[in-house]
Design an enzyme around this catalytic site. Structure first.
Site, mmCIF file in Angstrom:
data_model
loop_
_atom_site.group_PDB
_atom_site.id
_atom_site.type_symbol
_atom_site.label_atom_id
_atom_site.label_comp_id
_atom_site.label_asym_id
_atom_site.label_seq_id
_atom_site.Cartn_x
_atom_site.Cartn_y
_atom_site.Cartn_z
ATOM 1 N N GLU A 23 0.622 -1.228 -0.397
ATOM 2 C CA GLU A 23 -0.285 0.277 0.128
ATOM 3 C C GLU A 23 0.956 1.411 0.079
ATOM 4 O OE1 GLU A 23 -3.668 -0.688 2.622
ATOM 5 O OE2 GLU A 23 -4.138 1.464 2.314
ATOM 6 N N GLU B 278 1.371 1.841 -3.102
ATOM 7 C CA GLU B 278 0.978 2.086 -4.037
ATOM 8 C C GLU B 278 0.323 3.841 -3.736
ATOM 9 O OE1 GLU B 278 -3.304 0.718 -3.028
ATOM 10 O OE2 GLU B 278 -4.222 0.953 -4.834
ATOM 11 N N CYS C 167 -8.184 -2.482 4.479
ATOM 12 C CA CYS C 167 -8.893 -3.795 5.768
ATOM 13 C C CYS C 167 -9.646 -4.257 6.312
ATOM 14 C CB CYS C 167 -7.163 -3.457 6.424
ATOM 15 S SG CYS C 167 -7.257 -1.982 7.210
ATOM 16 N N SER D 131 -8.056 1.418 -1.662
ATOM 17 C CA SER D 131 -6.764 1.165 -2.097
ATOM 18 C C SER D 131 -6.963 -0.277 -2.249
ATOM 19 C CB SER D 131 -5.990 0.599 -1.024
ATOM 20 O OG SER D 131 -4.495 -0.669 -0.882
ATOM 21 N N LYS E 166 -15.090 -9.754 9.196
ATOM 22 C CA LYS E 166 -14.268 -10.814 8.787
ATOM 23 C C LYS E 166 -14.607 -11.796 8.264
ATOM 24 C CE LYS E 166 -9.803 -8.245 8.581
ATOM 25 N NZ LYS E 166 -9.339 -8.217 7.901
ATOM 26 N N GLU F 78 -15.938 -10.911 4.856
ATOM 27 C CA GLU F 78 -14.398 -10.730 4.361
ATOM 28 C C GLU F 78 -14.612 -12.020 3.754
ATOM 29 O OE1 GLU F 78 -11.163 -9.726 5.374
ATOM 30 O OE2 GLU F 78 -10.738 -8.163 4.165
ATOM 31 N N GLU G 297 -15.203 -13.089 -4.384
ATOM 32 C CA GLU G 297 -13.337 -12.771 -4.959
ATOM 33 C C GLU G 297 -12.363 -13.654 -3.997
ATOM 34 O OE1 GLU G 297 -16.062 -10.592 -4.450
ATOM 35 O OE2 GLU G 297 -14.817 -8.757 -3.645
ATOM 36 N N CYS H 51 -9.585 -1.440 15.607
ATOM 37 C CA CYS H 51 -10.104 -2.923 15.417
ATOM 38 C C CYS H 51 -10.406 -3.806 17.151
ATOM 39 C CB CYS H 51 -9.370 -4.186 14.655
ATOM 40 S SG CYS H 51 -8.805 -3.138 12.765
#
Lengths: 573, 416, 154
Positions: free
Chosen positions: A278, A281, A298, A318, A357, A360, A365, A506
């Site tokens: 990142e 990036e 994230c 990102s 999560k 996720e 994908e 988190c």
């Protein structure tokens, strides 16, 4: 300061203090059920009624402000009768299956019923016989146990601004739901689990995967590989009587090994990896005039929120996957290859503070490895249950180390669990990678802490890089509204934004040990920064194992293979 | 017997503005506009107008809280939902301009910039007619821009969705703003923080109509009618077992006996009278001598409320009355607070079971205790008021209920 | 001025009641609000579907599921109960073969019990859609039902 009398004690409190808090200061614990110290009080339950001299009616202590000279009585015969009567009314509609309930022993209704000794129910019992809603990825809703306190609605609307649920119908038909004919799984719910955090009963809870993990561990053909998130290491101890913020990572590794996990890695490793991807990036977008601000990716609760409410900003996000997903992919490709394990037999497991999560890991994908990159996500609370089921004495376990190759981490990685941590980690590396100079101080303290929105600017070789950090989705919305408005004027108030769905970051996730108050989150945050301070290496780009992974496998940040395995895309909803 | 017809005379006139003006309508507004707003408030205070929605709060005290902050709002509470009440329907059907004129005077007095008429969704035809009345008033220059120097005022109509509790001030404001119709805690009061955090003044239809009458005829006139503590004419709604149920106009303080006589007397033998709506106590014939004004009714431990009187005779089963009223509370509870949400349901269960022959001995005491819990901890007056019908039935007619309960077992045991 | 109109340029939550009424009465006999309409309202006002449904479901005049062409609302508050509302309910329920809350199979009638309609002196009262019928006798009710049926076939 104003002075008032609670029962027989006269005390001084600052103006604006509620009678409830004033009573607490004077040593009296007025019972409450719907109120939570972190949330705006609604005044629904009536448990905190008090008798105030001069007031014809009883008053709710939670929403009544203390006034000079007030005389409050908290324990009259009428009030005792009232509290028991209210509890009887609530219990008359509440299922009797405490022994089978996930909140047995930690349910606030149960505690009050015990405190006031509700031994008989004079009212006829009626229960609604509603089906459970298991359609959300991370959360299960059992509205039969809902007492309608409204905390979840307050959180979802005020703290998170997701507004996936609301009160429906009225009177005793009142129910909290995502809408008529709308299931949780098809709603805008982002699975952040903050509703679960604040629910006083067993009406809302995490979707457990414990049985599946036991089955995988018991299956001799399967190789179970686990990763542990930063936020878990300063919170799991709470489940075993330790202070919030206690660093227990060594014991966690030991416990995982005792449970039978074959290979134990650390999500902090891939947090460092994420920073390299990142950071690259970010620098690239800055130097080549790419889409800015760059927004971190994230937090899966944030990602779904962004896809729902800010689809126009998706190309700002990102393309990096979260550390959980990056490591899952690496496990089933690089690790499987180098250790001669058929990835088909690998069960990739993550221990997370987060209910989102689970969503996720199940995103369609997330299978760049050719398999589900992460098979199961266990929340901190679920791991605690497995440890207890296995009979392990967690607090007296000896520290152990994880397995090498995918577990070394720096201080920059471990602070990922705190709001502002990703940003600080990114700056430490972006600065040094760009300028090739060493940073004087690695501590960006104005990005730390439980504050909802934090801003800063960093000078990188004469360029002022403006950054912002938000935790809690209402704060994210505020920040992003500013970005959207600025975009219309052709302005760019920030280069880089870190967004975490949960307040505090988190460490406040929906899967963390209950009670998960803001006060405890602040303690956990301190634990992470303390660990960071004590680690020998504190910058992601100095992580030898990560550098080794690039050398042997990924080539360099942003390479074709990195993009294929470690990056993703988003879909407007 | 004293009857007045300041309202009732409009039954024989058309509701349009011309008939209203011929009957001295809008002269009140014209008078008000010659005075400073504070002086208009003073006139209402001197008249000692008490709110006719049910609470009996002095209107001028409410208006005096105005600080002139803008924007600020006048809301006409036309959500008439108290069972037994139909006087606002009467006013809006026969003399809507009396209400509208009062609303404009009120806006002028408190320096409000915008008005809303919140009318219950069950009065759709009245809402349509009101729209026409507003247009008439606008055409005549009584609404819109520059009604007077520095005074512009428009009114929108909001139709409710079918809920009794939105008749409560803060619940109404929530409903108007597009939220669920649940009340919020006071203080701060709506006059300080109402719609969208701005000063808001809510008045009942009949109250606003009285405002017109006071500015038309003077406060001395108003005080000359009724009692010193509750002056003015009052629209009473009498229904149930009387020969001619309907709206009757009489000075405040008229006795129940006189009102029943006006309504043609009781059909059959009198058994019970409920005064003040479903939230009021149910009396035996003792109530015949009660004076129907705020102070007298309060001194009897009851309420005047909306001025609704329901007459029951010996054909009426009090167990049935209990069942009907408990079902009303259960269906209309907003559900916000535990005591009302759960309490109304349990009360309804128990009342139903008594009628169904499944009543238990403990019910009577349990119902009283539940009413106590609701009085003690309900969030708004709705839940607190359930104790009035419940306890009055239990106190005055418990024999009837106990008989139904006792007979369950007995009949089962001794039936042939 | 007049009946609150929806402001087009700003998203005003206070328009929600008006939107419910106008959606439900798009045709005078529609009597419910469809899922798409609820989504439309959510979009117009910038609300989530949970928020829209939360407000909608609070009010008993609105429905999210289809109802009959004619919604019969029988008042069963105290004065109407004293005035024989039970007889009215019993008659209609038997005549149409439905109970409270149900709709006839031909989709013509939905039977509802409501609280005070504000016309207690003319008990027993019933509303059919937007009109109120007062001092009802069984013969009148019979005639009203027949009329409704006639309107449909006409």
């Amino acid at each position: 300061m104003i002075s008032l009398t609670i029962d027989k004690t006269t005390i001084q409190v600052i103006e604006g203090t509620s009678v409830l808090d004033a009573a607490k200061q004077s040593g009296v614990d007025i019972p409450t059920l719907c109120r939570h110290e972190d949330l705006t009080p609604l005044g629904t339950c009536g448990m905190c009624m008090v008798d105030i001299d001069g007031c014809k009616d009883l008053q709710r202590a939670c929403i009544t402000e203390a006034a000079e000279g007030m005389q409050v009585q908290t324990n009259t015969p009428q009030l005792r009768k009232l509290r028991r009567g209210l509890l009887e009314l609530v219990l008359a509609t509440h299922p009797d299956d405490c022994l089978q309930c996930i909140k047995h022993g930690s349910c606030e209704l149960q505690k009050l019923a015990d405190r006031f000794e509700i031994r008989t129910l004079r009212y006829d019992k009626y229960t609604r016989g509603l089906p459970l809603d298991r359609t959300a990825a991370g959360i299960i809703r059992d509205m039969n146990k809902c007492i309608g306190c409204g905390r979840c609605v307050t959180v979802c609307h005020e703290v998170q601004s997701v507004k996936a649920i609301d009160f429906m119908d009225r009177g005793s038909d009142t129910i909290i739901s995502p809408g008529y004919g709308v299931s949780m799984g098809s709603s805008v719910c982002v699975n952040c689990g903050q509703c679960v955090v604040y629910c006083p009963t067993g009406a809302l809870y995490e979707k457990e995967m414990i049985d599946e993990v036991w089955a995988a561990l018991d299956n001799p053909k399967k190789v179970v590989v686990a990763q542990v998130a930063p936020a878990v290491r300063v919170a799991l101890g709470e489940e075993f009587g330790m202070e919030p913020g206690s660093l227990v990572i060594g014991k966690i590794f030991s416990a995982l090994r005792s449970l039978g996990i074959d290979y134990i890695f650390d999500t902090n490793f891939s947090a460092d990896l994420t920073i390299l991807e990142e950071g690259t990036e970010l620098l690239e977008r800055i130097s080549s005039g790419g889409t800015l601000p760059l927004i971190t990716s994230c937090s899966p609760g944030w990602i779904k929120f962004g896809e729902t409410y800010f689809p126009e900003l998706l190309d700002h996000v990102s393309t990096c996957k979260s550390p959980q997903q990056m490591l899952g992919t690496i496990i089933k490709t690089y690790f499987a290859e180098t250790h001669n394990i058929d990835p088909e037999n690998i069960v990739s497991l993550s221990i997370m503070p987060c209910t989102a999560k689970k969503f996720e890991a199940a995103r369609p994908e997330m299978q760049d490895s050719g398999f589900r990159d992460v098979d199961y996500v266990l929340t901190t609370r679920e791991l605690a249950r497995m440890i207890r089921q296995a009979g392990l004495q967690f607090d007296s376990m000896k520290d152990e180390k994880p397995d090498p190759v995918l577990s070394q981490y720096t201080g920059a990685a471990t602070i990922f669990g705190a709001s502002g941590g990703v940003m600080e980690a990114a700056i430490r590396s972006a600065y040094e990678l760009k300028t090739q100079k060493t940073l004087g101080s690695l501590d960006f303290t104005n990005l730390r802490g439980i504050e909802g929105i934090k801003k800063a600017s960093v000078d990188i070789e004469g360029t002022e890089i403006r950054v912002a950090v938000s935790n809690g989705l209402s704060n994210a919305r505020t920040l992003l509204d500013i970005v959207v408005e600025a975009k219309k004027r052709g302005e760019m108030p920030f280069h880089f934004i870190e967004i975490m769905a949960c307040r505090g970051g988190c460490i406040g996730g929906g899967g963390q040990p209950l009670e998960n108050t803001l006060a405890k989150r602040a303690q956990r945050i301190e634990g992470l920064y303390a660990e960071d301070k004590n680690l020998p290496i504190r910058k992601s780009h100095e992580n030898a194992e990560v550098l080794g992974l690039y050398k042997e496998f990924l080539q360099k940040p942003g390479s074709e293979i990195s993009h294929r395995l470690l990056h993703t895309h988003y879909t407007a909803r | 017997m004293n009857q007045t017809d300041y309202f009732l005379k409009f039954k024989n006139l058309s509701p349009d503005i011309h008939d209203y003006q011929k009957a001295n309508g809008y002269s009140g507004l014209k008078n008000a506009l010659t005075l400073a707003p504070d002086l208009v408030v003073e006139k209402i205070e001197k008249a000692w107008l008490l709110g006719r929605g049910g609470a009996g709060f002095p209107t001028a005290i409410k208006w005096k809280a105005s600080t002139g902050k803008t924007p600020s709002y006048i809301v006409c509470n036309a959500d008439e939902g108290e069972p037994g009440t139909f006087k606002d329907r009467f006013i809006m059907t026969h003399s809507p301009h009396m209400m509208i004129e009062g609303m404009i005077i009120a806006a002028y007095a408190v320096k409000a910039t915008k008005g809303y008429i919140y009318i219950r969704g069950e009065y759709p035809e009245i809402a349509i007619n009101l729209e026409n009345s507003l247009l008439e008033a606008e055409e005549a220059g009584f609404l819109g821009k520059n009604i007077a120097e520095g005074f512009s005022f428009t009114i929108d109509i909001i139709k409710g969705g079918g809920s009794y509790v939105v008749g409560d001030e803060t619940a109404l404001l929530n409903s108007l703003m597009g939220n669920r119709g649940i009340p919020w805690s006071k203080p701060p009061f709506p006059a300080k923080k109402g719609l969208w955090g701005q000063p808001t003044f809510i008045n009942n239809v009949e109250t606003l109509a009285c405002v017109s009458l006071i500015l038309q005829n003077g406060y001395d006139w108003f005080r000359s009618i009724g009692t010193p503590e509750s002056p003015g004419p009052k629209l009473y709604c009498i229904s149930g077992k009387v020969t001619n149920p309907g709206v009757y106009e009489a000075p405040m303080g008229t006795t129940v006996k006189d009102l029943i006589t006006m309504a043609g007397g009781v059909i059959g033998t009198l058994k019970a009278i409920q005064i003040g709506g479903t939230a009021g106590p149910i009396y035996t014939s003792e109530a015949l001598d009660f004076h129907l004004d705020f102070t007298s009714m309060n001194s009897k431990g009851g309420i005047l409320g909306s001025g609704a009187i329901v007459v029951m005779n010996t054909d009426t089963s009090m167990a049935e009355v209990l069942e009907v009223e408990m079902r009303f509370f259960a269906e209309e509870s907003c559900g916000k607070c535990f005591p009302c949400r759960y309490g109304t349901r349990q009360l309804s269960f128990m009342a139903n079971n008594i009628v169904l022959g499944k009543g238990k001995r403990e019910f009577l005491e349990l119902m009283a205790e539940t009413a106590d819990i609701m009085q003690g901890s309900s969030f708004c007056p709705f839940g607190k008021s359930v104790e009035m019908p419940v306890k009055s039935i239990l106190n005055n007619f418990s024999g009837e209920l106990q008989a139904l309960i006792r007979q369950n077992d007995y009949i089962r045991e001794v039936q042939i | 001025m007049g009946i609150a109109k929806v402001s087009s340029k700003e998203r005003n939550r206070e328009d929600i009641l008006h939107l419910f009424h106008s959606m439900q009465n798009r045709e005078i006999t529609k009597n419910y609000i469809t899922t798409n309409e609820r989504k439309e309202i959510a979009q117009t006002l910038g609300l989530s579907i949970a928020e829209v449904d939360g407000v909608l479901s609070f009010y008993h005049l609105f429905s999210t599921s289809p109802r009959g062409r004619y919604v019969l609302r029988i008042c069963d508050s105290l004065s109407c109960r004293i005035g024989n509302s039970l007889e009215v309910y019993g008659f209609i329920s038997k005549e149409l073969g439905i109970k409270r809350g149900e709709t006839t199979k031909d989709g013509l009638f939905t039977l509802e019990i409501v609280n005070c309609l504000g016309s207690c002196d003319t008990a027993p009262n019933m509303m059919i859609n937007d009109k109120i019928y007062t001092k009802l006798t069984l013969e009148e009710i019979d005639a009203l039902i027949i009329n409704c049926r006639k309107e449909v076939t006409a």
